[in-house]
Motif scaffolding. Structure first.
Motif, mmCIF file in Angstrom:
data_model
loop_
_atom_site.group_PDB
_atom_site.id
_atom_site.type_symbol
_atom_site.label_atom_id
_atom_site.label_comp_id
_atom_site.label_asym_id
_atom_site.label_seq_id
_atom_site.Cartn_x
_atom_site.Cartn_y
_atom_site.Cartn_z
ATOM 1 N N ASP A 1 -12.110 0.687 3.053
ATOM 2 C CA ASP A 1 -11.893 0.078 4.375
ATOM 3 C C ASP A 1 -10.446 0.215 4.803
ATOM 4 O O ASP A 1 -10.134 0.576 5.937
ATOM 5 C CB ASP A 1 -12.268 -1.402 4.351
ATOM 6 C CG ASP A 1 -13.759 -1.614 4.130
ATOM 7 O OD1 ASP A 1 -14.525 -0.732 4.543
ATOM 8 O OD2 ASP A 1 -14.133 -2.633 3.548
ATOM 9 N N LEU A 2 -9.535 -0.076 3.859
ATOM 10 C CA LEU A 2 -8.111 -0.038 4.185
ATOM 11 C C LEU A 2 -7.632 1.379 4.457
ATOM 12 O O LEU A 2 -6.638 1.584 5.132
ATOM 13 C CB LEU A 2 -7.292 -0.636 3.042
ATOM 14 C CG LEU A 2 -7.362 -2.174 2.928
ATOM 15 C CD1 LEU A 2 -6.670 -2.618 1.658
ATOM 16 C CD2 LEU A 2 -6.739 -2.825 4.117
ATOM 17 N N LEU B 1 -10.920 -6.768 2.564
ATOM 18 C CA LEU B 1 -11.502 -5.433 2.656
ATOM 19 C C LEU B 1 -11.410 -4.709 1.319
ATOM 20 O O LEU B 1 -10.669 -5.097 0.424
ATOM 21 C CB LEU B 1 -10.783 -4.605 3.738
ATOM 22 C CG LEU B 1 -10.805 -5.205 5.151
ATOM 23 C CD1 LEU B 1 -9.902 -4.404 6.053
ATOM 24 C CD2 LEU B 1 -12.212 -5.209 5.711
ATOM 25 N N THR B 2 -12.164 -3.627 1.215
ATOM 26 C CA THR B 2 -12.072 -2.762 0.047
ATOM 27 C C THR B 2 -11.076 -1.658 0.330
ATOM 28 O O THR B 2 -10.638 -1.461 1.477
ATOM 29 C CB THR B 2 -13.437 -2.138 -0.262
ATOM 30 O OG1 THR B 2 -13.837 -1.323 0.848
ATOM 31 C CG2 THR B 2 -14.483 -3.224 -0.491
ATOM 32 N N GLU B 3 -10.717 -0.879 -0.712
ATOM 33 C CA GLU B 3 -9.768 0.219 -0.503
ATOM 34 C C GLU B 3 -10.294 1.245 0.504
ATOM 35 O O GLU B 3 -9.544 1.719 1.351
ATOM 36 C CB GLU B 3 -9.429 0.887 -1.840
ATOM 37 C CG GLU B 3 -8.404 0.107 -2.633
ATOM 38 C CD GLU B 3 -7.703 0.967 -3.659
ATOM 39 O OE1 GLU B 3 -7.511 2.170 -3.395
ATOM 40 O OE2 GLU B 3 -7.350 0.442 -4.719
ATOM 41 N N ARG C 1 -5.888 -6.135 -0.464
ATOM 42 C CA ARG C 1 -7.335 -6.257 -0.261
ATOM 43 C C ARG C 1 -7.722 -7.711 0.002
ATOM 44 O O ARG C 1 -8.590 -8.003 0.825
ATOM 45 C CB ARG C 1 -8.067 -5.703 -1.482
ATOM 46 C CG ARG C 1 -7.797 -4.221 -1.724
ATOM 47 C CD ARG C 1 -8.728 -3.642 -2.778
ATOM 48 N NE ARG C 1 -8.500 -4.200 -4.101
ATOM 49 C CZ ARG C 1 -7.623 -3.722 -4.972
ATOM 50 N NH1 ARG C 1 -6.866 -2.688 -4.643
ATOM 51 N NH2 ARG C 1 -7.483 -4.252 -6.167
ATOM 52 N N GLU C 2 -7.067 -8.629 -0.702
ATOM 53 C CA GLU C 2 -7.370 -10.047 -0.528
ATOM 54 C C GLU C 2 -6.975 -10.523 0.862
ATOM 55 O O GLU C 2 -7.701 -11.282 1.510
ATOM 56 C CB GLU C 2 -6.630 -10.839 -1.591
ATOM 57 C CG GLU C 2 -6.827 -12.359 -1.492
ATOM 58 C CD GLU C 2 -5.994 -13.089 -2.515
ATOM 59 O OE1 GLU C 2 -6.568 -13.663 -3.440
ATOM 60 O OE2 GLU C 2 -4.737 -13.075 -2.389
ATOM 61 N N HIS D 1 -3.979 -5.686 -5.074
ATOM 62 C CA HIS D 1 -4.978 -6.745 -4.926
ATOM 63 C C HIS D 1 -4.674 -7.649 -3.733
ATOM 64 O O HIS D 1 -5.570 -8.065 -3.005
ATOM 65 C CB HIS D 1 -5.027 -7.578 -6.212
ATOM 66 C CG HIS D 1 -5.936 -8.770 -6.114
ATOM 67 N ND1 HIS D 1 -7.320 -8.659 -6.132
ATOM 68 C CD2 HIS D 1 -5.662 -10.101 -5.973
ATOM 69 C CE1 HIS D 1 -7.852 -9.863 -6.004
ATOM 70 N NE2 HIS D 1 -6.875 -10.748 -5.906
ATOM 71 N N SER E 1 0.847 -1.189 0.000
ATOM 72 C CA SER E 1 0.000 0.000 0.000
ATOM 73 C C SER E 1 0.883 1.238 0.000
ATOM 74 O O SER E 1 2.028 1.208 0.445
ATOM 75 C CB SER E 1 -0.920 0.009 1.230
ATOM 76 O OG SER E 1 -0.156 0.085 2.425
ATOM 77 N N ALA F 1 -3.710 0.518 -2.838
ATOM 78 C CA ALA F 1 -3.535 -0.774 -2.168
ATOM 79 C C ALA F 1 -3.702 -1.849 -3.227
ATOM 80 O O ALA F 1 -4.712 -1.858 -3.942
ATOM 81 C CB ALA F 1 -4.560 -0.959 -1.044
#
Length: 978
Positions: free
Chosen positions: A454-455, A450-452, A445-446, A442, A429, A440
């Motif tokens: 969220d991150l 979470l989604t971006e 997120r994997e 893949h 990230s 961020a």
């Protein structure tokens, strides 16, 4: 509330009022927004309308007769204010309406913010009470709270925007003004508190339009952006002079809001461009000066074209870039500078047309110099007009070849970087200097599911996530690697983090963060990587456990030293031989504890050579301090050395004794344990033959005597035997292997010397090694499996023990010690069954059910279940070997039957059976699985072979069949009971 007078639900008409007045009165009550009630002089409710009943959710009968304060929430301050205001109005002669902000409590217990307007009712005399109008102001209170929240949110922006002299309107999806800054007040003469919450279109027409020099056009353009709220808008407007001030010019820029709380709204910015407008006049005056400067510019080709595209002026930069002189090019069409394919395609004419229509056009592409070479050019063509008619064009060309090559390189690097981010197995990230997430990949997120968005907040923003350090301590937001980099500017490497997901899953991460600075040394980006090391950690823990087990049970004495030759680990055998406990030695220098050793060159050199060259060394010598002979092997590593040593005093003494009697015992007693002994003379002829092995030979001892090798055995073997005989006569011992009589033989020849040391004859010792070779073959197979399954982890364990002893919790080693006792017993049993004929000579009576339970506890059984029969009784068996047999069967059941498998122990007439509910063993595989080395791919190939050996060592018969559930069933017959 007691009895109440009957009432029809609305306030009573004044006494003496006729029917028309009553109807008018009722109409007036219905038209009042909110609930209406009438109070008597004591403040009790005399009448209430339907709206108030609906608002409070009380029955009308409950309300009429109750004191007005009973409707208020449990707030003494509200009750006191209402009572005081009511009493004051009764005693004061005024027609003003009192307004109070109070909180009403409904019958359901809900609190509703309300506005109460109170007016006293008089009828030619003392006050008879009051009429109250109660309005629900929940929406207004909520809106005021939202506006206050917005005000707070934008407060930090306000000072920046005010300082930058930028006016801002923030509109919601209904185009109501959510926020405006102080600069807006100054530009348009508004009170921003008065306009917040109003429809911007109303404010635009009622107030702002009067401040603008061309109000009609201004209003049309702004309103059109609301009607099609999908595009950006930008234009200039002039403000009328006010209060003696000069006129001002503003630039309007607005964009739709597509995300967030105010999605569907719009943001409008107003920039003061008065100075820029004034500068335009000054620019005209400087035009002639610039014309002169153009001629001096050599980095840009700046020239003029007439309306048809013919070159009319030429500057120094044009000559340098394109190679033409003024005389060469003036009067020529500018298409001369284009490649043939572009000129034929009409590109020059299209660019002129675009510039003519749009005022200016910019293009990048290949251009041609006078010498025919090409360069990448950035070209800007601007139409020159006179009263709106184009009269020519200004053309500016810049050689961008180097920049293009650089951009191409950057583009390739960017593509490679993006590809790396997309395909990287490590979560990556990127954050800006404010800590906001920019990217961020893949894997990131994997990894977190979470989604971006969220991150963007970081994992610590999620209450359901539990994050801790490797040592189990809590992980605060300030511990985040990115935050530490932001605060210190220093990189953070390999920070171990334990993350517990909301699902309960735990993962280990190795997190690193590094700053990226711009050319000025300011922090620009923070790059964070996170690698899932859960598997590695689990393997480390497993290895540490195995390491502790193995090191604790190593039969040799063992100790480890760090790079400073300080003790880091000492096993029990080493404590015994060194005559010091581990606690006494840990952290102490080898040379300080044993200073005599440092004075011995052989010892000093062995340690330092191993450390310096990273190669294994060894030494053997007698230590007076320890009073025994030491054989030591020193193995180096990056962190120090590991030393394995043993007391070899008995061996040395035995070797010394053997050396003394070597000449006397160079005969059969030393070299030949059994078989056939032959003596031969200088002619290689057998003079004596004897031995028990003649029982397995097709020839007798008497028949062998007098023969030479070629007369004893076949031709190929006789040549080898003859050579060995000759070597012995030459004074050299020799060993060969031959096949004779359907058996395999090992023949050792040795010289027989006289007192002068000369060889006058020789001796041959032949040993039948048929069974030994068969056993060696099996043992080699067994050793291969054991070496792969147990010995290789020992080497790894030796490395990790230092780590475990240095960083681990010492109390954890108690459990490791207990497990290692089992490991040693298993290994000893395997060696016993393989070396000592696989028999059990002294069995003991053992409870089969108790031993089964104990064995089950020694195996990692996950969710598996054990069922033990009640009639198992006691059996005659070696208890440790029975443990090993059952543990191997349990491991096999869990490994191949799954974590939820059920294992049962059942009694048989002459033994017992162990069965499971797993997939079973196909009939064609049942003999193979009991052989050493057989595995389906995930096992060691030892377990079931050990089960077979232990059963055979006890004289049992073992067979494999199917259980009632289709799983594997191992039956043991011939078991003696106690």
């Amino acid at each position: 509330m007691g009895e109440r007078p009957e009432n029809d639900g609305v306030a009573s008409s004044p006494p003496g009022a006729d029917a028309s007045f009553s109807a008018l009165y009722r109409t007036l009550v219905d038209a009042v927004p909110g609930g209406v009630c009438q109070l008597d002089a004591d403040g009790r409710l005399v009448a209430v309308d339907d709206a108030l009943v609906e608002l409070t959710e009380y029955d009308r009968e409950e309300l009429v007769g109750a004191h007005a304060s009973a409707l208020l929430a449990d707030d003494d301050a509200d009750r006191d204010r209402l009572d005081a205001e009511f009493r004051s109005r009764l005693t004061t002669d005024t027609a003003d309406v009192s307004t109070l902000e109070l909180t009403i409590r409904t019958a359901a217990g809900e609190s509703i913010p309300c506005e109460l307007r109170l007016n006293v009712v008089s009828a030619d005399g003392p006050s008879r009470g009051a009429v109250c109008v109660v309005s629900d102001v929940s929406d207004r209170v909520r809106r005021e709270a939202e506006l206050e929240s917005v005000q707070d949110a934008f407060e930090s922006m306000a000072s920046v925007l005010d300082e930058a002299d930028v006016g801002v309107f923030l509109l919601d999806s209904d185009f109501e003004i959510v926020w405006a800054d102080r600069t807006i007040e100054r530009f348009f003469g508004l009170d921003r508190e008065a306009v917040v919450g109003r429809d911007k279109r109303d404010v635009l027409e009622e107030t702002i339009a009067d401040r603008v020099a061309d109000p009609e056009s201004f209003v049309d353009v702004v309103r059109s952006s609301y009607e099609d709220n999908t595009v950006s808008e930008r234009f200039e407007c002039r403000l009328r002079p006010r209060d003696g001030a000069d006129e001002r010019w503003l630039e309007h820029r607005s964009n739709p809001i597509t995300a967030g709380r105010y999605a569907g709204g719009r943001i409008e910015l107003y920039y003061d461009v008065t100075d820029r407008k004034r500068s335009e006049v000054a620019l005209y005056e400087r035009e002639e000066q610039l014309r002169t400067l153009v001629e001096a510019v050599d980095e840009y080709a700046i020239f003029m074209l007439d309306s048809s595209g013919q070159v009319v002026t030429w500057n120094t930069g044009a000559r340098e870039i394109k190679g033409y002189t003024t005389d060469d090019i003036v009067g020529e069409h500018f298409s001369t500078f284009y490649p043939e394919e572009d000129a034929a395609d009409g590109k020059p004419e299209r660019l002129l047309a675009t510039a003519r229509e749009e005022g200016q056009v910019e293009d990048e592409g290949w251009r041609v110099r006078k010498d025919g070479s090409r360069f990448w050019a950035n070209v800007v063509i601007t139409a020159i007009r006179d009263d709106g008619d184009p009269v020519g064009y200004a053309k500016v060309t810049r050689d961008m070849t180097e920049r293009r090559e650089h951009e191409e390189q950057l583009r390739r690097e960017r593509d490679q970087t993006e590809q790396l981010l997309r395909t990287s197995p490590i979560a990556i990230s990127v954050r800006d200097a404010d800590g906001s997430l920019l990217l961020a990949n893949h894997r990131a997120r994997e990894l977190f599911g979470l989604t971006e968005p969220d991150l963007a907040g970081g994992l610590d923003d999620f209450e359901e996530w539990t994050i801790s350090h490797a040592d189990g301590t809590s992980f605060s937001p300030s511990d985040r690697p990115a935050v530490r980099v932001l605060e210190t500017g220093n990189q953070v490497l390999d920070q171990k983090v334990v993350v517990e997901r909301p699902s309960g899953d735990r993962i280990w991460l190795s997190v690193s963060a590094a700053p990226v600075f711009d050319d000025g040394g300011d922090l620009q980006r923070i790059i964070t990587t996170a690698e899932d090391i859960t598997g590695v950690k689990k393997r480390e823990q497993q290895l540490e456990s195995e390491l502790g087990e193995l090191l604790g049970r190593i039969s040799d004495a063992f100790y480890a030293l760090d790079e400073g030759y300080r003790f880091t680990h000492v096993n029990e055998r080493a404590e015994e031989l060194l005559q010091a406990s581990e606690n006494e030695l840990l952290g102490e220098s080898l040379w300080e504890v044993f200073p005599e050793a440092a004075e011995i060159d052989e010892v000093w050199d062995a340690f330092h050579t191993a450390m310096d060259t990273q190669e294994q060394t060894s030494y053997e010598r007698y230590f007076d301090l320890l009073d025994f002979w030491v054989e030591a092997n020193i193995y180096p590593s990056e962190t120090g050395v590991s030393v394995y040593f043993r007391d070899v005093t008995e061996r040395i003494e035995r070797e010394q004794q053997l050396a003394e009697s070597e000449r006397r015992y160079r005969t059969l007693a030393e070299h030949f344990p059994n078989g056939v002994v032959m003596l031969f003379d200088e002619d290689l002829r057998c003079t004596l033959a004897a031995g028990q092995a003649f029982e397995n030979l097709p020839i007798s001892a008497d028949e062998l005597e007098g023969r030479v090798p070629v007369e004893m055995i076949d031709e190929s073997a006789s040549r080898a035997l003859e050579s060995a005989f000759q070597e012995a006569l030459d004074g050299t011992e020799q060993s060969i292997e031959v096949e004779y009589g359907g058996r395999q033989w090992s023949i050792h020849t040795a010289p027989i010397t006289d007192v002068q040391g000369g060889s006058t004859a020789g001796m041959a010792m032949a040993q039948d090694i048929t069974e030994r070779n068969e056993r060696i073959q099996k043992l080699e197979q067994f050793a291969s499996v054991v070496s792969h399954g147990l010995r290789n982890p020992l080497g790894i364990a030796q490395i990790y023990t230092d780590m475990a002893r240095r960083d681990g919790n010492p109390e954890d080693f108690d459990q490791i010690e207990q497990s290692l006792d089992r490991m040693e017993t298993i290994i000893e049993n395997l060696l016993t069954t393989s070396r000592e004929g696989r028999t059990v000579s002294d069995p003991d009576p053992v409870s089969l059910s108790e031993t089964t339970t104990e064995a089950w506890q020694n195996v990692e059984t996950a969710e598996a279940t054990l069922e033990v029969g009640d009639d198992l009784g006691r059996v005659l068996v070696d208890e440790d070997q029975l443990h090993s047999l059952l543990e191997n069967l349990f491991r096999n059941a869990v490994e191949y039957g799954g974590e939820a498998v059920t294992v049962r122990l059942r009694s048989l007439e002459d033994g017992f059976a162990v069965e499971d509910t797993g997939p079973g063993i196909p009939p064609e595989r049942r003999d193979e699985v009991l052989q050493y080395g057989y595995t389906s791919g995930s096992g060691t190939g030892i377990g079931l072979a050990v089960v077979r050996d232990i059963a055979q060592a006890h004289g049992w018969e073992v067979s494999i069949t199917d259980s009632e559930d289709g799983g594997a069933r191992f039956e043991f017959h011939g078991v003696e009971t106690a």
